[in-house]
Design a protein around this motif. Structure first.
Motif, mmCIF file in Angstrom:
data_model
loop_
_atom_site.group_PDB
_atom_site.id
_atom_site.type_symbol
_atom_site.label_atom_id
_atom_site.label_comp_id
_atom_site.label_asym_id
_atom_site.label_seq_id
_atom_site.Cartn_x
_atom_site.Cartn_y
_atom_site.Cartn_z
ATOM 1 N N CYS A 52 -34.156 96.539 176.653
ATOM 2 C CA CYS A 52 -33.028 97.193 175.993
ATOM 3 C C CYS A 52 -33.397 97.557 174.565
ATOM 4 O O CYS A 52 -34.227 96.903 173.929
ATOM 5 C CB CYS A 52 -31.760 96.343 176.039
ATOM 6 N N THR A 53 -32.793 98.629 174.088
ATOM 7 C CA THR A 53 -32.980 99.093 172.719
ATOM 8 C C THR A 53 -31.615 99.388 172.110
ATOM 9 O O THR A 53 -30.616 99.558 172.816
ATOM 10 C CB THR A 53 -33.846 100.371 172.666
ATOM 11 N N ALA A 54 -31.590 99.474 170.784
ATOM 12 C CA ALA A 54 -30.388 99.853 170.041
ATOM 13 C C ALA A 54 -30.558 101.289 169.549
ATOM 14 O O ALA A 54 -31.625 101.666 169.061
ATOM 15 C CB ALA A 54 -30.169 98.908 168.864
ATOM 16 N N GLY A 55 -29.507 102.070 169.651
ATOM 17 C CA GLY A 55 -29.604 103.485 169.349
ATOM 18 C C GLY A 55 -29.883 103.820 167.906
ATOM 19 O O GLY A 55 -30.418 104.888 167.605
ATOM 20 N N LEU A 56 -29.528 102.911 166.963
ATOM 21 C CA LEU A 56 -29.705 103.167 165.534
ATOM 22 C C LEU A 56 -30.745 102.217 164.943
ATOM 23 O O LEU A 56 -30.557 101.670 163.867
ATOM 24 C CB LEU A 56 -28.361 103.003 164.803
ATOM 25 N N ASP A 57 -31.836 102.060 165.644
ATOM 26 C CA ASP A 57 -32.851 101.059 165.306
ATOM 27 C C ASP A 57 -34.180 101.743 165.010
ATOM 28 O O ASP A 57 -34.636 102.575 165.807
ATOM 29 C CB ASP A 57 -33.012 100.106 166.501
ATOM 30 N N PRO A 58 -34.847 101.415 163.892
ATOM 31 C CA PRO A 58 -36.185 101.959 163.655
ATOM 32 C C PRO A 58 -37.158 101.675 164.802
ATOM 33 O O PRO A 58 -38.107 102.435 165.010
ATOM 34 C CB PRO A 58 -36.634 101.246 162.370
ATOM 35 N N LEU A 59 -36.927 100.599 165.560
ATOM 36 C CA LEU A 59 -37.824 100.221 166.645
ATOM 37 C C LEU A 59 -37.458 100.864 167.983
ATOM 38 O O LEU A 59 -38.164 100.652 168.975
ATOM 39 C CB LEU A 59 -37.812 98.690 166.831
ATOM 40 N N PRO B 76 -26.100 102.956 172.538
ATOM 41 C CA PRO B 76 -25.914 103.890 171.422
ATOM 42 C C PRO B 76 -24.978 103.330 170.361
ATOM 43 O O PRO B 76 -24.134 102.463 170.645
ATOM 44 C CB PRO B 76 -25.309 105.121 172.101
ATOM 45 N N GLY B 77 -25.140 103.823 169.138
ATOM 46 C CA GLY B 77 -24.196 103.514 168.083
ATOM 47 C C GLY B 77 -24.242 102.106 167.553
ATOM 48 O O GLY B 77 -23.306 101.661 166.874
ATOM 49 N N ILE B 78 -25.319 101.361 167.831
ATOM 50 C CA ILE B 78 -25.416 99.985 167.350
ATOM 51 C C ILE B 78 -26.801 99.751 166.770
ATOM 52 O O ILE B 78 -27.752 100.485 167.065
ATOM 53 C CB ILE B 78 -25.074 98.977 168.472
ATOM 54 N N ILE B 79 -26.903 98.731 165.923
ATOM 55 C CA ILE B 79 -28.116 98.529 165.126
ATOM 56 C C ILE B 79 -28.983 97.393 165.655
ATOM 57 O O ILE B 79 -28.555 96.600 166.500
ATOM 58 C CB ILE B 79 -27.754 98.250 163.645
ATOM 59 N N HIS B 80 -30.186 97.348 165.130
ATOM 60 C CA HIS B 80 -31.115 96.254 165.383
ATOM 61 C C HIS B 80 -30.437 94.927 165.020
ATOM 62 O O HIS B 80 -29.760 94.815 164.012
ATOM 63 C CB HIS B 80 -32.359 96.456 164.504
ATOM 64 N N GLY B 81 -30.668 93.916 165.859
ATOM 65 C CA GLY B 81 -30.130 92.593 165.567
ATOM 66 C C GLY B 81 -28.756 92.323 166.129
ATOM 67 O O GLY B 81 -28.172 91.257 165.866
ATOM 68 N N PHE B 82 -28.211 93.241 166.940
ATOM 69 C CA PHE B 82 -26.823 93.085 167.377
ATOM 70 C C PHE B 82 -26.596 91.837 168.217
ATOM 71 O O PHE B 82 -25.475 91.313 168.265
ATOM 72 C CB PHE B 82 -26.341 94.329 168.124
ATOM 73 N N THR B 83 -27.627 91.325 168.890
ATOM 74 C CA THR B 83 -27.412 90.166 169.765
ATOM 75 C C THR B 83 -27.070 88.905 168.982
ATOM 76 O O THR B 83 -26.531 87.950 169.562
ATOM 77 C CB THR B 83 -28.648 89.886 170.643
#
Length: 299
Positions: A233-240, A264-271
């Motif tokens: 899984c990835t976050a839509g607003l993440d540099p990675l 989409p629409g969420i950042i790195h670290g959301f978990t």
């Protein structure tokens, strides 16, 4: 919220203060832990001394089952078992599997390859179903976020090419680093203002001091042909973000069974920020649903 608090980035404050900041942010922004029958600190032998672990289980006793190996994030520099305690309770409760959280050695005090060495040693130890776990382990489910997502892939590759006592049946990296993130469009698009910054990523890379051509640092430069079924899984607003996309596509091209989820629409670290960002709980639920489905197919 962080801008209003006037906080500085980890690249500005350094490793020691950065570790304190990550714990403080978690206390403010993470959901409370779930109540479990078992939460127990353990350790296992490692290449440079004992490796701290923590066992989680929703059941006090259980029969033979797979075990989740959780590898925390934090750029190989910050993060520990306590920062990820709530997330590990969530995983143990949702998947109804034992979870063992690995507290590997951190850079810059212990640069590469200390982290992958510790994670591989811990996974192999867990695979032996030691008496300390009081559980018979039939397979491993390896997961972790960010730097822990990288170490998830690296550890899985090591155990795929040199098998442990039981197999890795599923791997599930969360917004991982799989190749050179600095070359991606997402790295440029989200380098400022989305929690994880380009400056912080550059600083983490310097502290880790790894060889970019070593597959235990950048796993996509090595052999991924034996990769077990995978959930990415990835976050839509993440540099990675684009690194995770590349890795999922790479596995699909080589014939690995893959579930790829981009939120989409969420950042790195959301978990680990689910109290501050409630939609992160829904995204985590979707991710764990996919992991559960994959585990049921292969356990």
């Amino acid at each position: 919220m962080l801008e209003a608090m006037g906080g500085k980035g980890v690249d500005e404050v350094g490793a020691i203060e950065g570790r304190t900041q990550m714990k403080t942010l978690g206390a403010l922004a993470e959901s409370p832990p779930r109540n479990l029958a078992v939460i127990k600190d353990l350790s296992c032998p490692g290449p440079a001394g004992d490796i701290p672990l923590r066992l989680y289980d929703a059941k006090k006793e259980r029969g033979p089952s797979p075990c989740v190996v959780f590898i925390h994030g934090g750029g190989f520099v910050i993060g520990d078992r306590d920062v990820y305690n709530s997330l590990c309770t969530e995983i143990a409760s949702r998947l109804d599997l034992p979870v063992v959280s690995v507290e590997y050695r951190l850079a810059p005090e212990h640069p590469f390859p200390a982290a992958p060495d510790d994670c591989e040693a811990a996974a192999r130890w867990i695979a032996t179903s030691p008496e300390a776990l009081d559980r018979e382990i039939t397979g491993l489910v390896i997961t972790g976020d960010s730097a822990g997502g990288n170490l998830t892939i690296v550890t899985t590759n090591q155990l795929a090419n040199d098998p442990a006592q039981v197999p890795v049946i599923v791997q599930a990296p969360i917004y991982p680093v799989a190749n050179d993130v600095s070359q991606h469009k997402s790295y440029a698009d989200f380098a400022e203002g989305f929690l994880l910054t380009g400056a912080a990523m550059g600083w983490f890379t310097e502290q880790y001091a790894a060889d970019p051509k070593d597959p235990r640092n950048m796993p996509m430069v090595g052999d991924c042909s034996n990769t077990p079924p995978t959930v990415v899984c990835t976050a839509g607003l993440d540099p990675l973000r684009d690194s995770g996309r590349d890795y999922a596509a790479h596995l699909v091209q080589q014939g690995t069974e893959v579930v790829y989820l981009e939120f989409p629409g969420i950042i790195h670290g959301f978990t680990t920020l689910r109290k501050a960002m409630p939609s992160g709980q829904k995204d985590l639920d979707a991710f764990l649903d996919a992991v559960e489905m994959m585990v049921e197919r292969y356990k």
